[in-house]
Scaffold this motif. Structure first.
Motif, PDB file in Angstrom:
ATOM      1  N   THR A 244     -11.138  -2.478  -5.150  1.00 37.57           N
ATOM      2  CA  THR A 244     -12.018  -3.221  -4.252  1.00 37.57           C
ATOM      3  C   THR A 244     -11.399  -3.333  -2.868  1.00 37.57           C
ATOM      4  OG1 THR A 244     -12.750  -4.484  -6.170  1.00 37.57           O
ATOM      5  CG2 THR A 244     -13.306  -5.364  -4.009  1.00 37.57           C
ATOM      6  N   PHE A 245     -10.123  -3.581  -2.808  1.00 38.49           N
ATOM      7  CA  PHE A 245      -9.445  -3.769  -1.534  1.00 38.49           C
ATOM      8  C   PHE A 245      -8.297  -2.758  -1.414  1.00 38.49           C
ATOM      9  CE2 PHE A 245     -11.201  -7.846  -2.949  1.00 38.49           C
ATOM     10  CZ  PHE A 245     -12.128  -8.038  -1.940  1.00 38.49           C
ATOM     11  N   SER A 246      -8.143  -2.199  -0.238  1.00 37.76           N
ATOM     12  CA  SER A 246      -7.350  -0.991  -0.044  1.00 37.76           C
ATOM     13  C   SER A 246      -5.911  -1.256   0.371  1.00 37.76           C
ATOM     14  CB  SER A 246      -8.034  -0.132   1.017  1.00 37.76           C
ATOM     15  OG  SER A 246      -7.288   1.033   1.278  1.00 37.76           O
ATOM     16  N   ALA A 247      -5.040  -0.292   0.016  1.00 37.66           N
ATOM     17  CA  ALA A 247      -3.664  -0.320   0.487  1.00 37.66           C
ATOM     18  C   ALA A 247      -3.248   0.984   1.149  1.00 37.66           C
ATOM     19  CB  ALA A 247      -2.710  -0.615  -0.672  1.00 37.66           C
ATOM     20  N   THR A 248      -4.087   2.016   1.117  1.00 40.57           N
ATOM     21  CA  THR A 248      -3.701   3.317   1.661  1.00 40.57           C
ATOM     22  C   THR A 248      -4.684   3.811   2.705  1.00 40.57           C
ATOM     23  OG1 THR A 248      -4.947   4.811   0.219  1.00 40.57           O
ATOM     24  CG2 THR A 248      -2.952   3.841  -0.704  1.00 40.57           C
ATOM     25  N   LEU A 326       0.679   5.076   2.511  1.00 38.69           N
ATOM     26  CA  LEU A 326       0.291   3.685   2.698  1.00 38.69           C
ATOM     27  C   LEU A 326      -0.223   3.461   4.116  1.00 38.69           C
ATOM     28  CD1 LEU A 326       3.339   1.996   0.959  1.00 38.69           C
ATOM     29  CD2 LEU A 326       1.011   2.181   0.048  1.00 38.69           C
ATOM     30  N   ALA A 327      -1.131   2.499   4.242  1.00 37.19           N
ATOM     31  CA  ALA A 327      -1.645   2.117   5.554  1.00 37.19           C
ATOM     32  C   ALA A 327      -0.753   1.031   6.129  1.00 37.19           C
ATOM     33  CB  ALA A 327      -3.089   1.633   5.435  1.00 37.19           C
ATOM     34  N   GLY A 328       0.161   1.411   6.985  1.00 38.15           N
ATOM     35  CA  GLY A 328       1.085   0.472   7.579  1.00 38.15           C
ATOM     36  C   GLY A 328       2.443   0.528   6.922  1.00 38.15           C
ATOM     37  N   THR A 329       3.270  -0.385   7.300  1.00 35.38           N
ATOM     38  CA  THR A 329       4.641  -0.451   6.812  1.00 35.38           C
ATOM     39  C   THR A 329       4.938  -1.863   6.330  1.00 35.38           C
ATOM     40  OG1 THR A 329       5.398  -0.950   9.054  1.00 35.38           O
ATOM     41  CG2 THR A 329       5.423   1.370   8.377  1.00 35.38           C
ATOM     42  N   PRO A 330       6.011  -2.038   5.557  1.00 33.86           N
ATOM     43  CA  PRO A 330       6.325  -3.388   5.066  1.00 33.86           C
ATOM     44  C   PRO A 330       6.357  -4.415   6.190  1.00 33.86           C
ATOM     45  CG  PRO A 330       7.712  -1.784   3.978  1.00 33.86           C
ATOM     46  CD  PRO A 330       6.947  -1.031   5.036  1.00 33.86           C
ATOM     47  N   THR A 340       3.203  -6.247  -1.086  1.00 32.68           N
ATOM     48  CA  THR A 340       4.250  -5.235  -1.200  1.00 32.68           C
ATOM     49  C   THR A 340       3.629  -3.966  -1.754  1.00 32.68           C
ATOM     50  OG1 THR A 340       6.404  -4.707  -2.184  1.00 32.68           O
ATOM     51  CG2 THR A 340       4.893  -6.031  -3.526  1.00 32.68           C
ATOM     52  N   ALA A 341       4.204  -2.828  -1.400  1.00 32.78           N
ATOM     53  CA  ALA A 341       3.646  -1.543  -1.825  1.00 32.78           C
ATOM     54  C   ALA A 341       4.706  -0.465  -1.712  1.00 32.78           C
ATOM     55  CB  ALA A 341       2.425  -1.174  -0.972  1.00 32.78           C
TER      56      ALA A 341
END
Length: 387
Positions: A244-248, A326-330, A340-341
């Motif tokens: 549902t909600f993205s991380a990449t 990943l979309a972005g960085t830590p 976290t990813a």
């Protein structure tokens, strides 16, 4: 049911699960080794992962570009799926939640038998799958041109099939009929667990992704509402493939328009299901599709942080086939709800399901292409409650 979460992050006896119902019978065959010993009522182990097996490099797949098949240097390949299968086995799970895209590129039965089965076949009777887009849709990207299987290989593998290869209509992947496409629920102790099919843009669903009409997805959504209404367990997990909600940055990420990320055709299903789960105080949502691991904060259906009533989402698409970006960085993820990813290594998440709460642990087991052993230093562990 509010959930309180305690977090620490650095960056399944054999349970024989009822096929069409919601019961679990724990085999008690003595006090010997897993998986035959009764696990006990104190806790259960659920291994969770998706996006697993590369397409076999054989004569049947001669038309598939080499870059998309086992042996490609840009994929995890057989070594990665064997590594994640070994990791899951060492968890001694009571059940294995497979989060879709178990077999690339289109989930043919022969591909399941020649790839996924080779690594993950030893856990087959514990596996409780959900399908992904690669089990239903055609694949016509990157020079490939393969017809969609509409779940035929998926059901043929997990539910069994006749001598002609026709899938059985019932089995551990749920019912495979014109009226039902494999959604089901089961229980582990105090936990109610739901597997859903989001692949609505397929011939099997009539390419109808409405959750409110009389189509198959509408029927599935009404089934979910009824299943949740009659559930007596305190804690609930739901899983399906597209998150549902993205991380990449993957353009196929499925999220509702209100959330950070890109919309997908299956977004209406994910949006409607999240609303139902939120209303019924679900504990966790698990997804795959994005080839990474990510943990997202407790969210309401609009994707807003809601620590009192929201549902945490775990994306575990690191089963072995490939890795995304990943979309972005830590500390600076594009979706601010990503806690976290990692997308540098393959791995399986372990959930320990207790009477009133859970622990999670994710530690990758094999670096991805282009990464070295430092990618294995990633850890994400913690605990939460369902009350």
């Amino acid at each position: 049911m509010r959930r309180a979460t305690k977090i620490s992050s650095a960056a399944v006896g054999l349970a024989v699960l009822a096929v069409a119902g919601t019961a679990v019978a724990a085999a008690q065959q003595g006090d010997g080794d897993w998986p035959y010993a009764h696990h006990g009522a104190a806790s259960y182990t659920l291994a969770a992962v998706g996006d697993v097996a590369c397409e076999p490099d054989d004569d049947e797949n001669a038309g598939t570009p080499a870059s998309l098949k086992c042996g490609s240097p840009t994929l995890g390949g057989m070594s990665a799926e064997f590594a994640t299968a070994k990791q899951a086995t060492e968890m001694h799970p009571d059940a294995v939640a497979l989060l879709g895209d178990e077999q690339y590129q289109v989930g043919k039965l022969t591909d399941f038998e020649k790839s996924f089965e080779q690594a993950w076949g030893g856990l087959k009777m514990l596996e409780r799958p959900a399908p992904g887009n690669h089990e239903y849709y055609p694949y016509t990207k990157k020079g490939d041109n393969e017809a969609g299987q509409n779940g035929a290989g998926y059901f043929g593998y997990f539910n069994g099939h006749d001598q002609a290869g026709t899938p059985n209509t019932q089995g551990q992947a749920g019912d495979d009929t014109a009226a039902t496409q494999g959604w089901y629920s089961y229980d582990l102790g105090n936990w109610h667990i739901i597997s859903l099919n989001a692949e609505c843009d397929s011939d099997a669903f009539g390419h109808d992704c409405s959750t409110t009409d009389d189509g198959l997805l509408g029927k599935e959504t009404r089934w979910l509402a009824q299943d949740l209404a009659t559930n007596k367990r305190q804690c609930t997990i739901a899983y399906w493939h597209q998150p549902t909600f993205s991380a990449t940055t993957a353009s196929t990420a499925t999220v509702p328009a209100s959330a950070p990320g890109a919309d997908g055709i299956e977004g209406a299903a994910a949006d409607a299901w999240w609303k139902l789960l939120y209303r019924h105080h679900a504990t966790l949502v698990l997804n795959g599709h994005q080839h990474a691991y990510a943990r997202l904060r407790a969210m309401n259906p609009a994707g807003q942080y809601d620590p009192a009533h929201g549902i945490p989402e775990f994306i575990v698409g690191s089963g072995g086939e490939a890795l995304d970006t990943l979309a972005g960085t830590p500390g600076d993820y594009a979706n601010p709800n990503v806690v976290t990813a990692q997308a540098g290594a393959f791995g399986v998440m372990k959930l320990t399901l207790k009477s009133h709460g859970y622990d999670w642990s994710y530690q990758p087991t094999l670096p991805g292409p282009g990464f070295d052993s430092t990618a294995l230093k990633y850890r994400d562990t913690g605990s939460g409650t369902c009350r």
